[in-house]
Design a protein around this motif. Structure first.
Motif, mmCIF file in Angstrom:
data_model
loop_
_atom_site.group_PDB
_atom_site.id
_atom_site.type_symbol
_atom_site.label_atom_id
_atom_site.label_comp_id
_atom_site.label_asym_id
_atom_site.label_seq_id
_atom_site.Cartn_x
_atom_site.Cartn_y
_atom_site.Cartn_z
ATOM 1 N N HIS A 1 0.828 -1.204 0.000
ATOM 2 C CA HIS A 1 0.000 0.000 0.000
ATOM 3 C C HIS A 1 0.867 1.260 0.000
ATOM 4 O O HIS A 1 0.595 2.205 -0.745
ATOM 5 C CB HIS A 1 -0.936 0.004 1.209
ATOM 6 C CG HIS A 1 -2.039 -1.000 1.116
ATOM 7 N ND1 HIS A 1 -2.166 -2.051 1.989
ATOM 8 C CD2 HIS A 1 -3.063 -1.129 0.231
ATOM 9 C CE1 HIS A 1 -3.221 -2.770 1.662
ATOM 10 N NE2 HIS A 1 -3.785 -2.239 0.601
ATOM 11 N N SER B 1 -8.126 7.352 -1.567
ATOM 12 C CA SER B 1 -9.126 6.885 -2.521
ATOM 13 C C SER B 1 -8.483 6.108 -3.659
ATOM 14 O O SER B 1 -8.999 5.072 -4.089
ATOM 15 C CB SER B 1 -9.905 8.079 -3.082
ATOM 16 O OG SER B 1 -10.821 7.668 -4.068
ATOM 17 N N ILE C 1 -5.664 4.481 -3.544
ATOM 18 C CA ILE C 1 -5.061 3.240 -3.046
ATOM 19 C C ILE C 1 -6.131 2.285 -2.526
ATOM 20 O O ILE C 1 -5.940 1.067 -2.513
ATOM 21 C CB ILE C 1 -4.040 3.555 -1.922
ATOM 22 C CG1 ILE C 1 -2.977 4.522 -2.444
ATOM 23 C CG2 ILE C 1 -3.378 2.285 -1.411
ATOM 24 C CD1 ILE C 1 -2.257 4.043 -3.686
ATOM 25 N N GLY C 2 -7.253 2.846 -2.089
ATOM 26 C CA GLY C 2 -8.330 2.007 -1.568
ATOM 27 C C GLY C 2 -8.220 1.729 -0.084
ATOM 28 O O GLY C 2 -8.571 0.637 0.381
ATOM 29 N N LEU C 3 -7.745 2.725 0.670
ATOM 30 C CA LEU C 3 -7.632 2.580 2.117
ATOM 31 C C LEU C 3 -8.304 3.761 2.812
ATOM 32 O O LEU C 3 -8.491 4.822 2.220
ATOM 33 C CB LEU C 3 -6.158 2.517 2.549
ATOM 34 C CG LEU C 3 -5.362 1.251 2.242
ATOM 35 C CD1 LEU C 3 -3.936 1.417 2.740
ATOM 36 C CD2 LEU C 3 -6.000 0.025 2.865
ATOM 37 N N ASN C 4 -8.627 3.583 4.066
ATOM 38 C CA ASN C 4 -9.117 4.672 4.895
ATOM 39 C C ASN C 4 -7.997 5.702 5.062
ATOM 40 O O ASN C 4 -6.840 5.342 5.296
ATOM 41 C CB ASN C 4 -9.558 4.121 6.245
ATOM 42 C CG ASN C 4 -9.927 5.211 7.221
ATOM 43 O OD1 ASN C 4 -9.064 5.731 7.916
ATOM 44 N ND2 ASN C 4 -11.203 5.545 7.266
ATOM 45 N N SER C 5 -8.332 6.986 4.937
ATOM 46 C CA SER C 5 -7.303 8.033 4.967
ATOM 47 C C SER C 5 -6.560 8.089 6.297
ATOM 48 O O SER C 5 -5.337 8.295 6.321
ATOM 49 C CB SER C 5 -7.924 9.394 4.655
ATOM 50 O OG SER C 5 -8.934 9.719 5.582
#
Length: 250
Positions: free
Chosen positions: A139, A162, A164-168
């Motif tokens: 990630h 967004s 990367i597809g993770l919670n900030s």
């Protein structure tokens, strides 16, 4: 999207590690591509045989010896560039010694030339690994790639998360833990690094560079640049503009 700005940015940053195209001299580009770990570009540049490169000086009237001398110069410069890029000194020197010995044992110029791309690709693969290994998770590695490819835009932790597809919040903590600095600090550092290259190797003005790299305004760019380098962009350019000597060609 501002296509003109993106194209201007891509001229400097599209390759891995923010390499510059024109007006880089060919030898600077060659060594910097290896340093960046861009194996695809290294393969492309190595398609031209060492024997047919333009500008090789006459270091010996013996053709075989002349090619060997140029190979040694290449090995020394590749090692230096890779050390600047983070390769351990012992590794860089060991590789250099190994390939110089390989070249020295060759009995034909064509054999020396055949070792040249093998050596260059070996260094490039190791530099690519070093670059990726600085970020231990996929990630964070993906974040770094995204940042380097999008320095011409305003990157926030939200847009990055967004992509990367993770919670900030989670990404922010993970990045700081693995890289040792916040996302915003890393982005600023990469933008200043790229701006420094643009000041040295291009004719873009500081205001143009500020715009290309999506700084809010030129005053902020100058302030951040001064904090990082200890001088204004203009002073940095006056001291360094195309004042790079790296010796003979490979």
């Amino acid at each position: 999207m501002n296509i003109k700005k993106e194209l201007a940015f891509q001229e400097f940053v599209r390759r891995e590690n923010n390499l510059i195209r024109a007006p880089y001299t060919p030898e600077q580009e060659f060594y910097s591509v290896i340093k960046s770990g861009n194996t695809t570009k290294v393969l492309e540049l190595c398609q031209e045989s060492l024997l047919s490169k333009n500008g090789l000086g006459i270091l010996s009237f013996n053709h075989l010896q002349n090619i060997k001398y140029h190979f040694v110069i290449t090995a020394a410069l590749v090692a230096r560039y890779c050390m600047e890029g983070g390769m351990e000194l012992s590794t860089a020197f060991s590789l250099s010694d190994f390939y110089i010995q390989k070249a020295d044992s060759c009995t034909k110029p064509e054999e020396v030339a055949a070792v040249h791309p093998i050596m260059c690709l070996d260094y490039a693969k190791r530099m690519k690994f070093i670059r990726k290994n600085k970020a231990t998770s996929r990630h964070v590695a993906a974040c770094i790639d995204y940042i380097c490819d999008n320095l011409h835009t305003r990157i926030t932790i939200e847009t990055l998360a967004s992509a990367i597809g993770l919670n900030s919040s989670y990404l922010s903590r993970l990045f700081k833990k693995e890289v040792g600095m916040t996302v915003s600090q890393y982005i600023r550092d990469k933008k200043i690094e790229t701006a420094s290259n643009m000041l040295i190797y291009s004719d873009y003005s500081p205001s143009q560079i500020s715009s290309i790299l999506a700084f809010p305004n030129q005053s902020y760019f100058t302030e951040i640049f001064h904090k990082k380098t200890g001088m204004t962009p203009l002073k940095y350019r006056n001291l360094n503009f195309r004042n790079t000597e790296i010796g003979n060609k490979d």
